[in-house]
Scaffold this motif. Sequence first.
Motif, PDB file in Angstrom:
ATOM      1  N   ARG A  29       0.831  -1.208   0.000  1.00  0.00           N
ATOM      2  CA  ARG A  29       0.000   0.000   0.000  1.00  0.00           C
ATOM      3  C   ARG A  29       0.863   1.254   0.000  1.00  0.00           C
ATOM      4  O   ARG A  29       0.566   2.223  -0.703  1.00  0.00           O
ATOM      5  N   PHE A  30       1.927   1.244   0.784  1.00  0.00           N
ATOM      6  CA  PHE A  30       2.831   2.388   0.833  1.00  0.00           C
ATOM      7  C   PHE A  30       3.467   2.646  -0.531  1.00  0.00           C
ATOM      8  O   PHE A  30       3.500   3.789  -1.009  1.00  0.00           O
ATOM      9  N   LEU A  31       3.974   1.589  -1.165  1.00  0.00           N
ATOM     10  CA  LEU A  31       4.594   1.747  -2.488  1.00  0.00           C
ATOM     11  C   LEU A  31       3.587   2.220  -3.535  1.00  0.00           C
ATOM     12  O   LEU A  31       3.894   3.086  -4.362  1.00  0.00           O
ATOM     13  N   LEU A  32       2.370   1.661  -3.502  1.00  0.00           N
ATOM     14  CA  LEU A  32       1.340   2.116  -4.440  1.00  0.00           C
ATOM     15  C   LEU A  32       0.982   3.579  -4.204  1.00  0.00           C
ATOM     16  O   LEU A  32       0.779   4.336  -5.159  1.00  0.00           O
ATOM     17  N   ASN A  33       0.903   3.992  -2.937  1.00  0.00           N
ATOM     18  CA  ASN A  33       0.593   5.396  -2.642  1.00  0.00           C
ATOM     19  C   ASN A  33       1.715   6.322  -3.098  1.00  0.00           C
ATOM     20  O   ASN A  33       1.448   7.417  -3.604  1.00  0.00           O
ATOM     21  N   VAL A  34       2.965   5.900  -2.946  1.00  0.00           N
ATOM     22  CA  VAL A  34       4.087   6.721  -3.416  1.00  0.00           C
ATOM     23  C   VAL A  34       4.045   6.831  -4.944  1.00  0.00           C
ATOM     24  O   VAL A  34       4.184   7.938  -5.498  1.00  0.00           O
ATOM     25  N   LEU A  35       3.836   5.713  -5.624  1.00  0.00           N
ATOM     26  CA  LEU A  35       3.750   5.747  -7.089  1.00  0.00           C
ATOM     27  C   LEU A  35       2.544   6.562  -7.552  1.00  0.00           C
ATOM     28  O   LEU A  35       2.621   7.295  -8.532  1.00  0.00           O
ATOM     29  N   TRP A  36       1.418   6.432  -6.847  1.00  0.00           N
ATOM     30  CA  TRP A  36       0.220   7.208  -7.173  1.00  0.00           C
ATOM     31  C   TRP A  36       0.492   8.700  -7.008  1.00  0.00           C
ATOM     32  O   TRP A  36       0.096   9.505  -7.839  1.00  0.00           O
ATOM     33  N   PHE A  37       1.158   9.064  -5.926  1.00  0.00           N
ATOM     34  CA  PHE A  37       1.448  10.465  -5.657  1.00  0.00           C
ATOM     35  C   PHE A  37       2.306  11.065  -6.764  1.00  0.00           C
ATOM     36  O   PHE A  37       2.078  12.198  -7.194  1.00  0.00           O
ATOM     37  N   ILE A  38       3.273  10.298  -7.264  1.00  0.00           N
ATOM     38  CA  ILE A  38       4.200  10.817  -8.274  1.00  0.00           C
ATOM     39  C   ILE A  38       3.633  10.689  -9.678  1.00  0.00           C
ATOM     40  O   ILE A  38       3.593  11.655 -10.435  1.00  0.00           O
ATOM     41  N   PHE A  39       3.189   9.481 -10.040  1.00  0.00           N
ATOM     42  CA  PHE A  39       2.813   9.203 -11.426  1.00  0.00           C
ATOM     43  C   PHE A  39       1.306   9.156 -11.677  1.00  0.00           C
ATOM     44  O   PHE A  39       0.872   9.317 -12.815  1.00  0.00           O
TER      45      PHE A  39
END
Length: 129
Positions: A6-16
């Motif tokens: 979830r953390f990695l998906l949220n980071v990727l969502w925030f950027i890309f």
Amino acid sequence: MLWLVRFLLNVLWFIFGSGFLMGLLYGFAALVCFALVVTIPFGIAAGRIALYSLAPFGRTVVDRPGAGVASGLGNVLWAVLFGWWIALHHIVIGIAQCVTVIGIPFGIANFKLVPVAFWPLGREIVDVP
């Protein structure tokens, strides 16, 4: 382990996945609503959506028990003035993101934002266990 995904998906969502841009736009809308004193309930809802759009993975939208008639009337006003085109935006962006395999989780996140963007009052954003 699930928290890491979830953390990695949220980071990727925030950027890309346009999370940063959507958070800024919803935040700006909240500030405008706060400046126009009559629309403060819409500003609170826009602020809630802004926080949700920054990190949607691991969170979901639920109906708030006890939301009264005023939130229902406010939702009708919101849906007519703003909600339909904001929800349409999330649907179009979600479809465009689902064209690629890598973009499918981001498209699903956009589809999760549709109900709260269309009908925001009387709802809560809660963490998924």
